[in-house]
Design a protein around this motif. Structure first.
Motif, PDB file in Angstrom:
ATOM      1  N   PRO A 193     -81.232 -45.288  34.325  1.00 33.77           N
ATOM      2  CA  PRO A 193     -81.038 -44.655  35.638  1.00 33.77           C
ATOM      3  C   PRO A 193     -80.555 -45.669  36.667  1.00 33.77           C
ATOM      4  O   PRO A 193     -80.817 -46.868  36.563  1.00 33.77           O
ATOM      5  CB  PRO A 193     -82.446 -44.143  35.984  1.00 33.77           C
ATOM      6  CG  PRO A 193     -83.182 -44.083  34.691  1.00 33.77           C
ATOM      7  CD  PRO A 193     -82.622 -45.184  33.855  1.00 33.77           C
ATOM      8  N   LEU A 236     -79.890 -43.694  42.675  1.00 34.09           N
ATOM      9  CA  LEU A 236     -79.445 -42.364  42.252  1.00 34.09           C
ATOM     10  C   LEU A 236     -80.172 -41.996  40.966  1.00 34.09           C
ATOM     11  O   LEU A 236     -79.572 -41.942  39.888  1.00 34.09           O
ATOM     12  CB  LEU A 236     -77.927 -42.340  42.027  1.00 34.09           C
ATOM     13  CG  LEU A 236     -77.092 -42.745  43.240  1.00 34.09           C
ATOM     14  CD1 LEU A 236     -76.267 -43.978  42.947  1.00 34.09           C
ATOM     15  CD2 LEU A 236     -76.198 -41.609  43.671  1.00 34.09           C
ATOM     16  N   PRO A 237     -81.472 -41.757  41.044  1.00 37.19           N
ATOM     17  CA  PRO A 237     -82.257 -41.559  39.829  1.00 37.19           C
ATOM     18  C   PRO A 237     -81.846 -40.337  39.019  1.00 37.19           C
ATOM     19  O   PRO A 237     -82.212 -40.228  37.841  1.00 37.19           O
ATOM     20  CB  PRO A 237     -83.691 -41.417  40.359  1.00 37.19           C
ATOM     21  CG  PRO A 237     -83.531 -41.013  41.786  1.00 37.19           C
ATOM     22  CD  PRO A 237     -82.281 -41.669  42.261  1.00 37.19           C
ATOM     23  N   GLU A 238     -81.068 -39.433  39.640  1.00 34.69           N
ATOM     24  CA  GLU A 238     -80.606 -38.265  38.889  1.00 34.69           C
ATOM     25  C   GLU A 238     -79.425 -38.588  37.977  1.00 34.69           C
ATOM     26  O   GLU A 238     -79.016 -37.740  37.172  1.00 34.69           O
ATOM     27  CB  GLU A 238     -80.235 -37.112  39.840  1.00 34.69           C
ATOM     28  CG  GLU A 238     -79.109 -37.435  40.811  1.00 34.69           C
ATOM     29  CD  GLU A 238     -79.585 -37.935  42.151  1.00 34.69           C
ATOM     30  OE1 GLU A 238     -79.261 -37.302  43.176  1.00 34.69           O
ATOM     31  OE2 GLU A 238     -80.290 -38.956  42.181  1.00 34.69           O
ATOM     32  N   LEU A 239     -78.889 -39.806  38.082  1.00 41.64           N
ATOM     33  CA  LEU A 239     -77.766 -40.222  37.242  1.00 41.64           C
ATOM     34  C   LEU A 239     -78.174 -41.391  36.352  1.00 41.64           C
ATOM     35  O   LEU A 239     -79.030 -42.194  36.718  1.00 41.64           O
ATOM     36  CB  LEU A 239     -76.572 -40.647  38.105  1.00 41.64           C
ATOM     37  CG  LEU A 239     -75.990 -39.619  39.068  1.00 41.64           C
ATOM     38  CD1 LEU A 239     -74.783 -40.205  39.788  1.00 41.64           C
ATOM     39  CD2 LEU A 239     -75.616 -38.334  38.344  1.00 41.64           C
ATOM     40  N   GLN A 293     -72.809 -47.051  45.016  1.00 45.40           N
ATOM     41  CA  GLN A 293     -74.094 -46.335  45.073  1.00 45.40           C
ATOM     42  C   GLN A 293     -74.217 -45.526  46.360  1.00 45.40           C
ATOM     43  O   GLN A 293     -74.637 -44.364  46.343  1.00 45.40           O
ATOM     44  CB  GLN A 293     -75.251 -47.329  44.969  1.00 45.40           C
ATOM     45  CG  GLN A 293     -75.439 -47.951  43.610  1.00 45.40           C
ATOM     46  CD  GLN A 293     -76.784 -48.651  43.517  1.00 45.40           C
ATOM     47  OE1 GLN A 293     -77.841 -48.024  43.543  1.00 45.40           O
ATOM     48  NE2 GLN A 293     -76.753 -49.967  43.406  1.00 45.40           N
ATOM     49  N   ARG A 296     -74.345 -41.499  46.549  1.00 46.85           N
ATOM     50  CA  ARG A 296     -75.485 -40.850  47.192  1.00 46.85           C
ATOM     51  C   ARG A 296     -75.024 -39.875  48.276  1.00 46.85           C
ATOM     52  O   ARG A 296     -75.548 -38.758  48.403  1.00 46.85           O
ATOM     53  CB  ARG A 296     -76.385 -41.927  47.798  1.00 46.85           C
ATOM     54  CG  ARG A 296     -77.641 -41.450  48.520  1.00 46.85           C
ATOM     55  CD  ARG A 296     -78.725 -41.032  47.545  1.00 46.85           C
ATOM     56  NE  ARG A 296     -78.594 -39.642  47.118  1.00 46.85           N
ATOM     57  CZ  ARG A 296     -79.089 -39.185  45.978  1.00 46.85           C
ATOM     58  NH1 ARG A 296     -79.739 -39.982  45.146  1.00 46.85           N
ATOM     59  NH2 ARG A 296     -78.944 -37.917  45.652  1.00 46.85           N
ATOM     60  N   LEU A 355     -73.530 -36.746  46.641  1.00 47.42           N
ATOM     61  CA  LEU A 355     -74.557 -35.892  46.045  1.00 47.42           C
ATOM     62  C   LEU A 355     -75.394 -35.189  47.112  1.00 47.42           C
ATOM     63  O   LEU A 355     -75.805 -34.044  46.925  1.00 47.42           O
ATOM     64  CB  LEU A 355     -75.460 -36.727  45.131  1.00 47.42           C
ATOM     65  CG  LEU A 355     -74.837 -37.171  43.810  1.00 47.42           C
ATOM     66  CD1 LEU A 355     -75.745 -38.187  43.113  1.00 47.42           C
ATOM     67  CD2 LEU A 355     -74.573 -35.985  42.890  1.00 47.42           C
ATOM     68  N   ASP A 356     -75.644 -35.865  48.220  1.00 52.63           N
ATOM     69  CA  ASP A 356     -76.447 -35.273  49.288  1.00 52.63           C
ATOM     70  C   ASP A 356     -75.651 -34.283  50.135  1.00 52.63           C
ATOM     71  O   ASP A 356     -76.230 -33.423  50.798  1.00 52.63           O
ATOM     72  CB  ASP A 356     -77.013 -36.365  50.195  1.00 52.63           C
ATOM     73  CG  ASP A 356     -78.101 -37.183  49.517  1.00 52.63           C
ATOM     74  OD1 ASP A 356     -78.590 -36.753  48.454  1.00 52.63           O
ATOM     75  OD2 ASP A 356     -78.441 -38.264  50.040  1.00 52.63           O
ATOM     76  N   ALA A 407     -70.616 -38.792  40.226  1.00 51.35           N
ATOM     77  CA  ALA A 407     -71.322 -38.122  41.319  1.00 51.35           C
ATOM     78  C   ALA A 407     -70.495 -36.977  41.881  1.00 51.35           C
ATOM     79  O   ALA A 407     -71.023 -35.897  42.170  1.00 51.35           O
ATOM     80  CB  ALA A 407     -71.656 -39.129  42.415  1.00 51.35           C
ATOM     81  N   LYS A 430     -70.674 -34.123  39.505  1.00 50.40           N
ATOM     82  CA  LYS A 430     -72.002 -33.502  39.608  1.00 50.40           C
ATOM     83  C   LYS A 430     -72.113 -32.638  40.866  1.00 50.40           C
ATOM     84  O   LYS A 430     -72.812 -31.620  40.874  1.00 50.40           O
ATOM     85  CB  LYS A 430     -73.076 -34.585  39.635  1.00 50.40           C
ATOM     86  CG  LYS A 430     -73.467 -35.138  38.289  1.00 50.40           C
ATOM     87  CD  LYS A 430     -74.380 -34.186  37.539  1.00 50.40           C
ATOM     88  CE  LYS A 430     -74.970 -34.833  36.298  1.00 50.40           C
ATOM     89  NZ  LYS A 430     -75.797 -33.871  35.512  1.00 50.40           N
ATOM     90  N   ASN A 461     -73.740 -38.195  31.548  1.00 47.82           N
ATOM     91  CA  ASN A 461     -74.232 -37.333  32.625  1.00 47.82           C
ATOM     92  C   ASN A 461     -73.756 -35.887  32.489  1.00 47.82           C
ATOM     93  O   ASN A 461     -73.919 -35.089  33.412  1.00 47.82           O
ATOM     94  CB  ASN A 461     -73.816 -37.908  33.977  1.00 47.82           C
ATOM     95  CG  ASN A 461     -74.572 -39.168  34.332  1.00 47.82           C
ATOM     96  OD1 ASN A 461     -75.695 -39.122  34.801  1.00 47.82           O
ATOM     97  ND2 ASN A 461     -73.959 -40.335  34.074  1.00 47.82           N
TER      98      ASN A 461
END
Length: 214
Positions: free
Chosen positions: A16, A20-23, A58, A62, A65-66, A89, A92, A118
């Motif tokens: 991870p 970005l712990p979701e990636l 990063q 982020r 994604l946000d 990202a 995603k 991913n």
């Protein structure tokens, strides 16, 4: 791309991304050792930018994604993709299409491997787009591209030309020396964990900027 893909996997492990712990990303366990080994290959081999989650990338990932509406349903180019983190990202976040571009074949192999890890699809373009531009993308994303005077002098006209034709142009940068001081609008600032052996500090204050036409 099998040889390059094998090299990427042999010199990284899937883990991870702290910010970005979701990636997950193929990352080098021993960054300095890999960097030195790559340099030993001679001037024809670019540094292994693809093996690390750089601060600018990063922060930009982020941000996307946000705020998925920035890219959702749009065609995206991730310029100088490195590991492909920002491209992943964007995919995603719902981009209609994502192109990862770099001059380094190992970078594109890493981007392809990271997209697969991913469960997203990213197209690849190898080569220098800075001369001719890339009109197909409605969104241009660029993380950590102002690391040298030469690179900044090449990439800034490309980004401003894209903004001039109506593209949304976002860059992520941790205050590198050659970040432009004019023609940027600050969107967000983050405290991003980084590899201390590469950055000399454990955290980098990193901002996402929108590039204007002038």
């Amino acid at each position: 791309m099998s040889t390059t893909a094998d090299f990427v996997r042999a010199n990284t492990r899937l883990a991870p991304v702290p910010f970005l712990p979701e990636l997950v990303l193929h990352q080098a366990d021993e960054p300095i050792e890999l960097w030195e080994r790559t340099e030993a290959g001679g001037a024809q081999q670019p540094p292994p930018f693809w093996a690390f989650a750089w601060a600018g990338g990063q922060a930009l990932a982020r941000h996307v994604l946000d705020q998925p509406d920035l890219v959702a349903g749009r065609d995206v180019l991730d310029l100088a993709t490195g590991s492909g983190l920002v491209a992943v990202a964007a995919a995603k976040a719902g981009a209609r299409s994502v192109v990862a571009n770099d001059i380094d074949p190992l970078s594109l192999a890493a981007a392809e491997a990271n997209a697969a890890a991913n469960d997203v699809r990213v197209a690849l373009i190898e080569g220098d787009l800075l001369t001719d531009g890339y009109a197909e993308a409605g969104v241009i994303l660029a993380g950590d591209v102002f690391y040298s005077r030469e690179m900044a002098s090449l990439v800034l006209p490309f980004l401003r030309a894209a903004a001039f034709r109506g593209a949304l142009v976002l860059v992520g940068d941790p205050g590198r020396a050659y970040l432009p001081t004019e023609g940027l609008v600050l969107r967000e600032t983050y405290e991003v964990p980084v590899i201390e052996s590469l950055e000399s500090v454990p955290m980098r204050r990193t901002s996402v900027w929108q590039v204007l036409t002038h």
